[in-house]
Design an enzyme around this catalytic site. Sequence first.
Site, mmCIF file in Angstrom:
data_model
loop_
_atom_site.group_PDB
_atom_site.id
_atom_site.type_symbol
_atom_site.label_atom_id
_atom_site.label_comp_id
_atom_site.label_asym_id
_atom_site.label_seq_id
_atom_site.Cartn_x
_atom_site.Cartn_y
_atom_site.Cartn_z
ATOM 1 N N ASN A 1 -5.031 0.009 4.718
ATOM 2 C CA ASN A 1 -3.778 -0.432 5.330
ATOM 3 C C ASN A 1 -3.323 0.635 6.322
ATOM 4 O OD1 ASN A 1 -3.546 -2.808 3.745
ATOM 5 N ND2 ASN A 1 -2.791 -1.592 2.029
ATOM 6 N N HIS B 1 -0.983 9.033 3.931
ATOM 7 C CA HIS B 1 -2.146 9.941 3.879
ATOM 8 C C HIS B 1 -3.329 8.972 3.784
ATOM 9 C CE1 HIS B 1 -4.157 13.811 2.203
ATOM 10 N NE2 HIS B 1 -5.123 12.892 2.274
ATOM 11 N N HIS C 1 -6.143 6.554 3.176
ATOM 12 C CA HIS C 1 -6.860 6.248 1.941
ATOM 13 C C HIS C 1 -7.580 4.923 2.075
ATOM 14 C CE1 HIS C 1 -2.692 4.811 1.649
ATOM 15 N NE2 HIS C 1 -3.170 3.798 0.941
ATOM 16 N N HIS D 1 -9.021 1.809 -0.101
ATOM 17 C CA HIS D 1 -8.989 1.117 -1.391
ATOM 18 C C HIS D 1 -10.360 0.520 -1.684
ATOM 19 C CE1 HIS D 1 -4.445 0.663 -1.708
ATOM 20 N NE2 HIS D 1 -4.549 0.859 -0.406
HETATM 21 P P1 5GP Z 1 -1.032 1.563 0.656
HETATM 22 O O1 5GP Z 1 -0.073 0.403 0.516
HETATM 23 O O2 5GP Z 1 -0.407 2.742 1.337
HETATM 24 O O3 5GP Z 1 -2.347 1.156 1.264
HETATM 25 O O4 5GP Z 1 -1.424 1.961 -0.831
HETATM 26 C C1 5GP Z 1 -0.874 3.027 -1.525
HETATM 27 C C2 5GP Z 1 -1.463 2.965 -2.909
HETATM 28 O O5 5GP Z 1 -1.215 4.200 -3.563
HETATM 29 C C3 5GP Z 1 -0.848 1.874 -3.797
HETATM 30 O O6 5GP Z 1 -1.884 0.982 -4.240
HETATM 31 C C4 5GP Z 1 -0.208 2.645 -4.943
HETATM 32 O O7 5GP Z 1 -0.330 2.002 -6.195
HETATM 33 C C5 5GP Z 1 -0.960 3.958 -4.911
HETATM 34 N N1 5GP Z 1 -0.192 5.105 -5.379
HETATM 35 C C6 5GP Z 1 1.063 5.461 -4.988
HETATM 36 N N2 5GP Z 1 1.459 6.588 -5.604
HETATM 37 C C7 5GP Z 1 0.423 6.949 -6.408
HETATM 38 C C8 5GP Z 1 0.242 8.055 -7.306
HETATM 39 O O8 5GP Z 1 1.102 8.911 -7.499
HETATM 40 N N3 5GP Z 1 -0.934 8.118 -7.976
HETATM 41 C C9 5GP Z 1 -1.922 7.166 -7.795
HETATM 42 N N4 5GP Z 1 -3.049 7.328 -8.510
HETATM 43 N N5 5GP Z 1 -1.782 6.132 -6.947
HETATM 44 C C10 5GP Z 1 -0.619 6.027 -6.269
HETATM 45 ZN ZN ZN Z 2 -1.228 14.244 2.743
#
Ligand code: 5GP
Ligand code: ZN
Length: 115
Positions: free
Chosen positions: A86, A97, A99, A101
Amino acid sequence: MSDCIFCKIVNGDIPSSKVFEDDDILVFKDINPVAPVHLLAIPKKHIASLAEATPEDNAVMGKLLQVGSQMAIEQGCTDGFRTLINTGRVGRQEVYHLHVHFVGGPEVLPPMLKR
Ligand code: 5GP
Ligand code: ZN
């Protein structure tokens, strides 16, 4: 980045369920999984989003995909998985940051986007 949650995971300031770590990347379990296997692969270097990645990040980007894939298979995605990044407001990125999935498990996933 001192206020970045994933940098804090890299530094060990916030605990995580790590499945792989080397000098460049970390792979850990998503805290709120959407499927039986839900891994996040991140560069240790703070890159805010895919939109901020530069040519010097190409090697680490490749590593995120290759190692993340192997970890997804090891964790049970033996018959495929979904890989998702995303990016930004439109992409509904929540953690700034970069990432990747890796999502899967025994069941076939729902369609990626509703039409
Ligand atoms: P995004 O929506 O930015 O692509 O996804 C962020 C992801 O990070 C989400 O799926 C959320 O559950 C995960 N996430 C957020 N905070 C933490 C955390 O403190 N630890 C872990 N393991 N995952 C996190
Ligand atoms: Zn960072």
